[in-house]
Design a protein around this motif. Structure first.
Motif, PDB file in Angstrom:
ATOM      1  N   ARG A 127       0.693  -1.140  -0.150  1.00 22.87           N
ATOM      2  CA  ARG A 127      -0.088  -0.096   0.694  1.00 22.87           C
ATOM      3  C   ARG A 127       0.895   1.503  -0.059  1.00 22.87           C
ATOM      4  N   ARG A 128       2.105   1.275   0.473  1.00 22.24           N
ATOM      5  CA  ARG A 128       3.479   2.402  -0.018  1.00 22.24           C
ATOM      6  C   ARG A 128       3.103   3.059   1.300  1.00 22.24           C
ATOM      7  N   ARG A 129       2.553   1.997   2.424  1.00 21.55           N
ATOM      8  CA  ARG A 129       2.604   2.883   3.368  1.00 21.55           C
ATOM      9  C   ARG A 129       3.844   2.280   4.725  1.00 21.55           C
ATOM     10  N   VAL A 130       5.021   3.347   4.468  1.00 20.95           N
ATOM     11  CA  VAL A 130       5.819   2.676   5.803  1.00 20.95           C
ATOM     12  C   VAL A 130       6.141   3.006   7.558  1.00 20.95           C
ATOM     13  N   GLU A 131       5.067   4.415   7.655  1.00 24.68           N
ATOM     14  CA  GLU A 131       5.093   4.779   8.766  1.00 24.68           C
ATOM     15  C   GLU A 131       4.604   3.012   9.981  1.00 24.68           C
ATOM     16  N   PRO A 132       3.754   2.555   9.312  1.00 24.68           N
ATOM     17  CA  PRO A 132       3.036   1.097  10.877  1.00 24.68           C
ATOM     18  C   PRO A 132       4.398   0.803  11.081  1.00 24.68           C
ATOM     19  N   ASN A 133       5.118   0.527   9.872  1.00 24.73           N
ATOM     20  CA  ASN A 133       6.323  -0.363  10.252  1.00 24.73           C
ATOM     21  C   ASN A 133       7.611   0.466  11.051  1.00 24.73           C
ATOM     22  N   ALA A 134       7.611   1.549  10.908  1.00 22.54           N
ATOM     23  CA  ALA A 134       8.585   2.790  11.204  1.00 22.54           C
ATOM     24  C   ALA A 134       8.281   2.472  12.592  1.00 22.54           C
ATOM     25  N   VAL A 135       7.117   3.129  13.006  1.00 19.10           N
ATOM     26  CA  VAL A 135       6.598   3.083  14.098  1.00 19.10           C
ATOM     27  C   VAL A 135       7.011   1.764  14.913  1.00 19.10           C
ATOM     28  N   ALA A 136       6.435   0.882  14.371  1.00 19.73           N
ATOM     29  CA  ALA A 136       6.172  -0.530  15.188  1.00 19.73           C
ATOM     30  C   ALA A 136       7.101  -0.837  15.948  1.00 19.73           C
ATOM     31  N   GLN A 137       8.682  -0.495  15.374  1.00 14.48           N
ATOM     32  CA  GLN A 137       9.985  -1.004  15.085  1.00 14.48           C
ATOM     33  C   GLN A 137      10.698  -0.184  15.739  1.00 14.48           C
ATOM     34  N   LEU A 138      10.409   1.214  16.182  1.00 15.15           N
ATOM     35  CA  LEU A 138      10.549   1.980  17.044  1.00 15.15           C
ATOM     36  C   LEU A 138      10.211   1.701  18.596  1.00 15.15           C
ATOM     37  N   VAL A 139       9.027   1.225  18.555  1.00 11.12           N
ATOM     38  CA  VAL A 139       8.493   1.215  19.983  1.00 11.12           C
ATOM     39  C   VAL A 139       9.106  -0.469  20.408  1.00 11.12           C
ATOM     40  N   GLU A 140       9.151  -0.980  19.158  1.00 13.33           N
ATOM     41  CA  GLU A 140       9.715  -2.786  19.144  1.00 13.33           C
ATOM     42  C   GLU A 140      11.002  -2.737  20.778  1.00 13.33           C
ATOM     43  N   GLN A 141      12.098  -1.629  19.404  1.00 13.50           N
ATOM     44  CA  GLN A 141      13.508  -1.135  20.684  1.00 13.50           C
ATOM     45  C   GLN A 141      13.134  -0.564  21.552  1.00 13.50           C
ATOM     46  N   LEU A 142      12.297   0.120  21.631  1.00 14.85           N
ATOM     47  CA  LEU A 142      12.840   0.251  22.875  1.00 14.85           C
ATOM     48  C   LEU A 142      11.560  -0.212  24.076  1.00 14.85           C
ATOM     49  N   VAL A 143      10.770  -0.745  24.053  1.00 17.89           N
ATOM     50  CA  VAL A 143      10.665  -2.293  24.880  1.00 17.89           C
ATOM     51  C   VAL A 143      10.973  -3.419  24.868  1.00 17.89           C
ATOM     52  N   ARG A 144      12.071  -3.478  23.969  1.00 15.43           N
ATOM     53  CA  ARG A 144      13.390  -4.503  23.983  1.00 15.43           C
ATOM     54  C   ARG A 144      14.284  -3.873  25.302  1.00 15.43           C
ATOM     55  N   MET A 145      14.537  -2.800  24.855  1.00 18.41           N
ATOM     56  CA  MET A 145      15.540  -1.831  25.949  1.00 18.41           C
ATOM     57  C   MET A 145      15.091  -1.981  27.730  1.00 18.41           C
ATOM     58  N   GLY A 146      13.763  -1.570  27.427  1.00 18.75           N
ATOM     59  CA  GLY A 146      13.237  -1.576  28.769  1.00 18.75           C
ATOM     60  C   GLY A 146      13.635  -2.890  29.251  1.00 18.75           C
ATOM     61  N   VAL A 147      12.567  -4.326  29.154  1.00 21.58           N
ATOM     62  CA  VAL A 147      12.594  -4.940  29.248  1.00 21.58           C
ATOM     63  C   VAL A 147      13.823  -5.627  29.539  1.00 21.58           C
ATOM     64  N   VAL A 148      14.998  -5.936  28.663  1.00 22.93           N
ATOM     65  CA  VAL A 148      15.890  -6.262  29.264  1.00 22.93           C
ATOM     66  C   VAL A 148      17.315  -5.343  30.259  1.00 22.93           C
ATOM     67  N   TRP A 149      17.005  -4.676  30.063  1.00 26.43           N
ATOM     68  CA  TRP A 149      17.232  -3.602  31.436  1.00 26.43           C
ATOM     69  C   TRP A 149      16.636  -4.637  33.243  1.00 26.43           C
ATOM     70  N   LEU A 150      15.171  -4.358  32.620  1.00 26.42           N
ATOM     71  CA  LEU A 150      14.483  -4.903  34.121  1.00 26.42           C
ATOM     72  C   LEU A 150      15.448  -5.756  34.387  1.00 26.42           C
ATOM     73  N   ALA A 151      14.994  -7.341  33.461  1.00 27.60           N
ATOM     74  CA  ALA A 151      16.336  -8.560  33.582  1.00 27.60           C
ATOM     75  C   ALA A 151      16.842  -8.924  34.188  1.00 27.60           C
ATOM     76  N   LEU A 152      17.926  -7.779  33.578  1.00 29.87           N
ATOM     77  CA  LEU A 152      19.505  -7.706  34.174  1.00 29.87           C
ATOM     78  C   LEU A 152      19.571  -7.554  35.417  1.00 29.87           C
ATOM     79  N   ARG A 153      19.151  -6.742  36.040  1.00 28.66           N
ATOM     80  CA  ARG A 153      18.779  -6.170  37.350  1.00 28.66           C
ATOM     81  C   ARG A 153      18.835  -6.826  38.209  1.00 28.66           C
ATOM     82  N   ARG A 154      18.215  -8.321  37.640  1.00 27.19           N
ATOM     83  CA  ARG A 154      17.602  -9.193  38.379  1.00 27.19           C
ATOM     84  C   ARG A 154      18.197 -10.540  38.143  1.00 27.19           C
ATOM     85  N   PHE A 155      18.590 -10.709  37.293  1.00 26.65           N
ATOM     86  CA  PHE A 155      19.076 -12.171  36.433  1.00 26.65           C
ATOM     87  C   PHE A 155      20.821 -12.100  36.266  1.00 26.65           C
ATOM     88  N   SER A 156      21.500 -10.113  36.273  1.00 25.45           N
ATOM     89  CA  SER A 156      22.596 -10.516  35.246  1.00 25.45           C
ATOM     90  C   SER A 156      24.202 -11.481  36.419  1.00 25.45           C
TER      91      SER A 156
END
Length: 507
Positions: A145-174
């Motif tokens: 459909r020549r729409r790239v905004e959903p993918n760009a937004v989803a990837q940005l949110v995905e990266q931010l969520v990954r960073m937050g989850v990893v930060w919390l998990a490493l505090r517990r298990f590292s």
């Protein structure tokens, strides 16, 4: 209107790609500081196996969804039915891949990774496969459909969520050891993929173009047949799975052979992690700029090739190679001169700095090989690039088995250098032959290399005079870039848009 949409999409992809690269690099530095080089090595090993199942779950569907959704749009068929069928097919593939990974996690960790700690992480990663596959199918529909905004937004949110989850998990298990720390890092991948998939579903439900019922009689027909899906899916899946399997085999052999040389498995995984998990990502970080250029030019080269306009294709290829040559030689000289300081600043690891300095001399050809590979795909030469990658993988595996137990990590650095030079030469020769162009090696590579040497010499003198301080380092880097830019501009080293492609064609 189409040009406006194209430029808008290109700008969104370029900016979002650069932002994601910066976030990814910052995230990698944090993870490396938290879990160390051994943890990074274990993560890289696990991810190499995981990518085989990712290829099964989503590689073919990503391509098939884009093509079949575009086909449905062109034929006026129901996009709602198209999206539904693509999502169901992607979900089925993802579930199959998840089941296989869960079933094989223990034997793969024991017999392929030679490290039972990897089994837990493989099981944690498995649930990400179905959601990744579904998100990939929806992404393809949006691209059609020549729409790239959903993918760009989803990837940005995905990266931010990954960073937050990893930060919390490493505090517990590292502090529980490398195995649990690695599992904590990879748990962030599963959670973030699920969030990304949910966002893509929400975007799809709100997009009227993906909910349309089609027009006329065409809307009553099936949007695509199972045969059409299989004709796209099977070749892509087969080639990607084979390539991923060879890469996983190579990754598993490196620590094993290094352990034979070092006599210490933990030290071998640490060396592997320092190289693959820390040095190489930093080495390829500047490539995000070239990959943005590749994303802009590849569709244009494909269109010129489809029109059989060899002059236009030659102009675009020449522009790409000249720009890539100028940029890559500059980056290579910077890594050779400042790799140790950059690694010390980011990772606090002298070993990573040594790898960066050595690989900096080969980095230009790594960048160029990736660009030429993309150019060949723009000319429809995917099969040729696949053959070359298979040959490269076979030779690398042979070199690893024969040389690493005798010469250690130095042998692998040499294997990497020879491997990249070989694939670069093969791909470039194929590119010139298919485009009907004569080689312009001095213009593309020789002159930028000479300028890089001259600028590097100036930067080295400044660094010696200013000292190994941060201001001295920044001054030396600025000197290299300035001298290089002046030499390039004075000699017309950058491509000019008015140059004709006729002289580039083979007479």
């Amino acid at each position: 209107m189409q040009i406006r949409v194209y430029l808008k999409n290109a700008a969104i992809l370029t900016v979002s790609g650069l932002v994601l690269r910066v976030l990814g690099m910052a995230f990698r530095v944090f993870v490396a500081a938290s879990i160390g080089s051994e943890g990074m090595g274990l993560c890289q090993l696990i991810l190499s196996v995981y990518m085989v199942f990712v290829s099964l779950a989503s590689s073919g569907m990503n391509v098939a969804s884009t093509r079949l959704a575009a086909q449905s749009l062109a034929r006026g068929r129901s996009m709602a039915r198209t999206v539904r069928r693509l999502v169901l097919a992607a979900g089925a593939l993802g579930m199959a891949a998840m089941g296989l990974q869960l079933l094989l996690a223990e034997p793969l960790a024991r017999y392929l990774l030679h490290d039972v700690r990897g089994a837990v992480s493989l099981k944690i990663l498995a649930p990400s496969l179905p959601v990744m596959a579904v998100a990939g199918a929806l992404r393809g529909c949006f691209l059609a459909r020549r729409r790239v905004e959903p993918n760009a937004v989803a990837q940005l949110v995905e990266q931010l969520v990954r960073m937050g989850v990893v930060w919390l998990a490493l505090r517990r298990f590292s502090h529980w050891g490398a195995g649990y720390a690695c599992a904590a890092v990879l748990a962030g991948n599963t959670v973030s993929e699920a969030v990304s998939c949910l966002l893509m579903v929400l975007f799809a439900r709100r997009d009227p173009g993906l909910r349309s019922r089609g027009t006329g009689r065409e809307s009553e027909r099936p949007p695509f047949s199972g045969r059409e899906l299989a004709e796209i899916l099977l070749p892509v899946e087969g080639t990607r799975i084979l390539a991923s399997a060879l890469q996983a085999a190579e990754a598993s052999l490196i620590p094993l052979c290094l352990a034979l040389y070092l006599g210490d498995k933990s030290a071998a995984i640490s060396q592997y992690g320092a190289l693959k998990g820390m040095a190489l990502p930093l080495l390829f970080f500047p490539f995000s700029i070239l990959s943005a250029l590749s994303g802009l030019l590849m569709p244009e080269i494909a269109r010129a090739h489809a029109r059989r306009d060899r002059a236009a294709a030659a102009r675009l290829i020449d522009t790409t190679l000249r720009t890539a040559g100028v940029f890559s030689m500059l980056m290579g000289s910077c890594f050779v001169l400042f790799g140790r300081q950059a690694a010390q600043l980011l990772y606090g690891d002298a070993q990573v700095g040594a790898y960066l300095c050595l690989l900096g001399a080969v980095a230009p050809f790594m960048y160029l090989e990736s660009m030429v590979d993309g150019l060949l795909k723009g000319l429809g030469e995917q099969l040729a690039t696949f053959r070359y990658s298979l040959l490269d993988s076979a030779l690398r595996i042979l070199g690893i088995v024969l040389l690493l137990p005798r010469f250690g990590i130095t042998a692998f650095l040499c294997i990497m250098a020879v491997s990249n030079l070989l694939t670069f030469a093969l791909n470039t020769a194929r590119l010139l032959d298919r485009a009907g162009m004569e080689p312009r090696l001095f213009v593309w590579f020789g002159r930028p290399a000479a300028f890089a040497l001259a600028a590097g010499a100036g930067g080295w003198l400044v660094l010696r005079a200013a000292g190994q301080t941060l201001p001295g380092l920044l001054t030396a880097m600025g000197t290299v870039c300035l001298v290089y830019a002046v030499l390039t501009m004075l000699t017309g080293g950058l491509p000019m848009p008015h140059r004709s492609g006729r002289a580039l064609r083979r007479q």
